[in-house]
Write a protein that holds these residues in place. Structure first.
Motif, short mmCIF file in Angstrom:
data_model
loop_
_atom_site.label_atom_id
_atom_site.label_comp_id
_atom_site.label_asym_id
_atom_site.label_seq_id
_atom_site.Cartn_x
_atom_site.Cartn_y
_atom_site.Cartn_z
N SER A 269 13.96 -2.40 -3.67
CA SER A 269 14.40 -2.48 -5.07
C SER A 269 13.28 -2.94 -6.00
O SER A 269 13.51 -3.16 -7.18
N LEU A 270 12.05 -3.10 -5.46
CA LEU A 270 10.93 -3.45 -6.34
C LEU A 270 10.74 -2.35 -7.39
O LEU A 270 10.88 -1.17 -7.06
N PRO A 271 10.43 -2.72 -8.64
CA PRO A 271 10.28 -1.71 -9.68
C PRO A 271 9.23 -0.66 -9.29
O PRO A 271 8.13 -1.01 -8.88
N GLY A 272 9.60 0.60 -9.36
CA GLY A 272 8.65 1.68 -9.06
C GLY A 272 8.73 2.16 -7.63
O GLY A 272 8.28 3.27 -7.30
N MET A 273 9.30 1.31 -6.73
CA MET A 273 9.27 1.64 -5.31
C MET A 273 10.00 2.96 -5.01
O MET A 273 9.55 3.75 -4.17
N SER A 274 11.10 3.21 -5.72
CA SER A 274 11.89 4.40 -5.41
C SER A 274 11.15 5.69 -5.74
O SER A 274 11.55 6.78 -5.33
N HIS A 275 10.04 5.56 -6.52
CA HIS A 275 9.27 6.77 -6.85
C HIS A 275 8.09 6.99 -5.92
O HIS A 275 7.25 7.84 -6.19
N THR A 276 8.00 6.21 -4.85
CA THR A 276 6.89 6.41 -3.91
C THR A 276 7.40 7.12 -2.67
O THR A 276 8.60 7.02 -2.35
N PRO A 277 6.52 7.83 -1.97
CA PRO A 277 6.95 8.48 -0.72
C PRO A 277 7.56 7.48 0.26
O PRO A 277 8.59 7.77 0.89
N ALA A 278 6.97 6.29 0.36
CA ALA A 278 7.51 5.29 1.29
C ALA A 278 8.91 4.87 0.88
O ALA A 278 9.80 4.70 1.71
N GLY A 279 9.11 4.69 -0.42
CA GLY A 279 10.41 4.27 -0.93
C GLY A 279 11.48 5.33 -0.71
O GLY A 279 12.63 5.01 -0.43
N LYS A 280 11.07 6.59 -0.85
CA LYS A 280 12.05 7.67 -0.67
C LYS A 280 12.49 7.77 0.78
O LYS A 280 13.65 7.99 1.08
N GLU A 281 11.52 7.61 1.69
CA GLU A 281 11.86 7.77 3.11
C GLU A 281 12.14 6.43 3.78
O GLU A 281 12.36 6.38 4.99
N LYS A 282 12.09 5.35 3.02
CA LYS A 282 12.34 4.00 3.54
C LYS A 282 11.49 3.72 4.78
O LYS A 282 12.01 3.33 5.83
N LYS A 283 10.18 3.96 4.65
CA LYS A 283 9.29 3.69 5.79
C LYS A 283 8.60 2.35 5.60
O LYS A 283 7.83 2.15 4.65
N ILE A 284 8.90 1.44 6.50
CA ILE A 284 8.33 0.09 6.40
C ILE A 284 7.98 -0.41 7.80
O ILE A 284 8.69 -0.11 8.76
N VAL A 285 6.85 -1.08 7.93
CA VAL A 285 6.48 -1.71 9.19
C VAL A 285 6.40 -3.21 8.96
O VAL A 285 5.73 -3.67 8.03
#
Lengths: 273, 343
Positions: free
Chosen positions: A230-246
């Motif tokens: 939910s960080l501002p801008g995150m939903s517009h990044t490829p990582a945010g769209k695919e929810k890829k986090i390590v």
């Protein structure tokens, strides 16, 4: 007879004291971690706030943040040897400790495989475990000489860090996190600056990260994975769209100590999942 | 009033006594346990010129003694700085920070910390930060003073407003510096601004003492003019006070003392505000008692607060600025509420 016993006991007591191990204070979690790997923690009498301890030793006194220890606090643990990285300080405290007759050994703080090798070997020398230290450093040395190939996909990774709620920081170049990303064969999505900077929504979108890398503590400070997404801008990044986090444990990922080759391999395999 | 006052009122003997007791207490506080008898022995040996070479001796003699000494000097300097400012503004809520002194010093220290890498080696000498902070404090206070000085008359209201403006500007500039600072510099700036009494060695302390004492004496000499100023500038002038000269001296003394202290210690809040105020509550508003009593209470309070810093989370240590602010802020709020009730 009683007299002889007393004499014997006295001799034994003094012998015990003279053979007692040196009392060591460790300043820096990487130093403590290395001592643990060298099985040299029996002589520890205090550690800094960032060190992680085994359950048996968890009651050891903490002398505060290793960059800001107090002379008297360290002296109160009556150390013979203070073992830290070059970042330990402040400088006037290091000077005062040496003036008080304490042996202070500061090893390199460099965040690289080469730095890790030097660090482990130097610590080993200081605690009389040269051979073990060389063996411990061997995998790191080999990895430094034969780095892994860049991942075919070379994902762009963004390392986020936060100490408290709000205001997460992003890692630019020349940080431990950036070096880990490089060692794992990936690409740091931010290349414009050195060190850490506060995260802004626009720069986040512009850097187009494909994977977000965080530490366990950092993730907690940002309010878990939901907080990150939910960080501002995150939903517009490829990582945010695919929810890829390590997510990796703080010291494991960033210490550049004996476990670093494992950490690199783990990061690499999780980036390709 | 004078006639019923005893020849030696309470403060003339009670405070010096308490002062010595508090220094003793502060000396005995710390992470390193030194039993009282041991302490006496170490001090006695040092007094006879044969200091012991054990760890306890070096903790007591080279660490704690200089902290208590610097704490006493700094506490006295900050408290008297507050007394001067409160007399000048005729307001018990005035504080040396009002004239932009602390923020100027902090800005200068931050600027030096950040540019240290690109400076010649002379500039990163251990004395560089204190010297720069000192000049920064003098400069901002001088600026505030210059602007509010119109034709030889200092206008107190414009000094106050100018102080607020300079504080805001310094705050913003520090913000800019923090933005461009790297991690290590950021940490150094933060640590500096928290304040510590542990950065001063024996020689620096002696120098500080020599520099501060004349200012203490000067403030004591200004006690009568300060009393007369309380009834307003016009009345004071009609009673024969050189009003403008007194005001200039008050600004000068306060600025000199507080800049010197802050340059070495970092920011230590609320001592300059709270100590004169407590003194006034106990001993009344006359500067004849206010000056010496504030000096002694300040010299008592800061070493004790530092003793707390050394013990509360031992073997780690709290920054002194945090402790004085934690103790001072509630008191400040209490004062504000009380003033509100009275009005």
């Amino acid at each position: 007879m009683v007299k002889i016993k007393i004499v014997l006991i006295t001799i034994l007591l003094f012998a015990g004291i003279s053979y007692a191990e040196t009392r060591v204070v460790s300043l820096g979690s990487v130093v403590t971690e290395t001592l643990q790997a060298l099985d040299a923690t029996d002589s520890l009498v205090a550690v800094d706030a960032s060190s992680e301890l085994s359950d048996e030793q968890s009651s050891l006194p903490r002398v505060g943040y290793y960059r800001m220890v107090s002379t008297e606090g360290v002296l109160s643990t009556r150390p013979d040897l203070v073992l830290g990285t070059e970042d330990a300080g402040p400088p006037h405290v290091i000077k005062q400790l040496r003036q008080a007759g304490v042996d202070v050994e500061l090893v390199t703080a460099e965040k690289s495989l080469e730095g890790a090798v030097t660090r482990i070997v130097d610590i080993g020398k200081k605690v009389g475990k040269q051979e073990q230290a060389l063996a411990l450093a061997q995998p790191l040395k080999e990895r430094a000489e034969n780095p892994v190939e860049v991942l075919p996909s070379a994902p762009k990774v963004l390392f986020l860090y936060a100490r408290g709620a709000g205001a997460p920081m992003v890692s630019g170049t020349k940080t431990g996190a950036a070096e880990m990303i490089r060692l794992a064969g990936a690409e740091n999505s931010v290349a414009g600056f050195e060190g850490y900077r506060p995260l802004t929504a626009e720069s986040l979108v512009a850097s187009k990260p494909e994977v977000i890398l965080v530490t366990t503590n950092g993730l907690e400070a940002m309010g878990g994975k939901d907080g990150v997404w939910s960080l501002p801008g995150m939903s517009h990044t490829p990582a945010g769209k695919e929810k890829k986090i390590v997510v990796m444990e703080d010291t494991f990922l960033l210490n550049f100590g004996p476990r670093t080759v494992d950490a690199v391999d783990q990061l690499r395999s999780r980036l390709t999942e | 009033m004078r006639a019923i006052e005893p020849r030696f009122p309470l403060w003339t003997w009670g405070l010096p006594l308490l002062l010595v007791v508090s220094w003793g207490m502060s000396l005995s506080l710390g992470a390193f346990k030194i039993p009282p008898l041991e302490m006496v022995r170490i001090l006695w040996e040092a007094f006879r010129g044969q200091p012991g070479d054990d760890v306890a001796s070096s903790v007591l003699l080279s660490l704690r003694l200089s902290r208590v000494g610097f704490g006493a000097l700094a506490g006295a300097g900050l408290a008297l700085g507050g007394v001067c400012m409160q007399a000048l503004f005729r307001n018990p809520l005035a504080d040396p920070g009002l004239m932009g002194l602390s923020s100027g010093a902090a800005l200068a220290a931050a600027a030096l910390t950040i540019s240290a890498g690109s400076l010649p080696e002379v500039m990163v000498h251990p004395l560089a930060i204190p010297a720069t902070a000192f000049l920064g404090g003098l400069f901002t206070t001088g600026l505030v003073y210059r602007v509010s000085n119109r034709g030889g008359r200092i206008r107190v209201e414009s000094m106050l407003l100018m102080g607020i403006a300079v504080n805001a500007l310094c705050g913003a500039l520090i913000g800019v510096l923090l933005l461009v600072a790297d991690d290590a510099q950021l940490r150094n700036i933060t640590f500096w601004s928290f304040g510590s009494l542990g950065r001063v060695g024996g020689t620096a302390m002696a120098g500080l003492g020599v520099a501060l004492l004349p200012a203490f004496v000067l403030v004591w000499m200004l006690r009568h003019p300060m009393n007369l100023l309380l009834s307003g500038e016009a009345d004071a002038a009609s009673l024969g006070v050189h009003v403008e000269r007194t005001k200039a001296l008050l600004v000068g003394c306060s600025c000199w003392m507080v800049s010197l202290v802050v340059a070495w210690s970092g920011l230590i809040g609320f001592v300059g505000l709270v100590i004169p105020h407590i003194t006034r509550l106990i001993f009344g508003p006359s500067h004849r008692t206010l000056v010496p009593a504030s000096l002694m209470l300040g010299a008592m309070f800061l070493p004790l607060a530092d003793g707390l810093c050394r013990t509360v989370i031992a073997p780690a240590e709290l920054p002194i600025g945090m402790v004085t602010a934690l103790m001072g802020t509630p008191f400040f709020i209490y004062l504000l509420i009380r003033r509100g009730v009275r009005a």
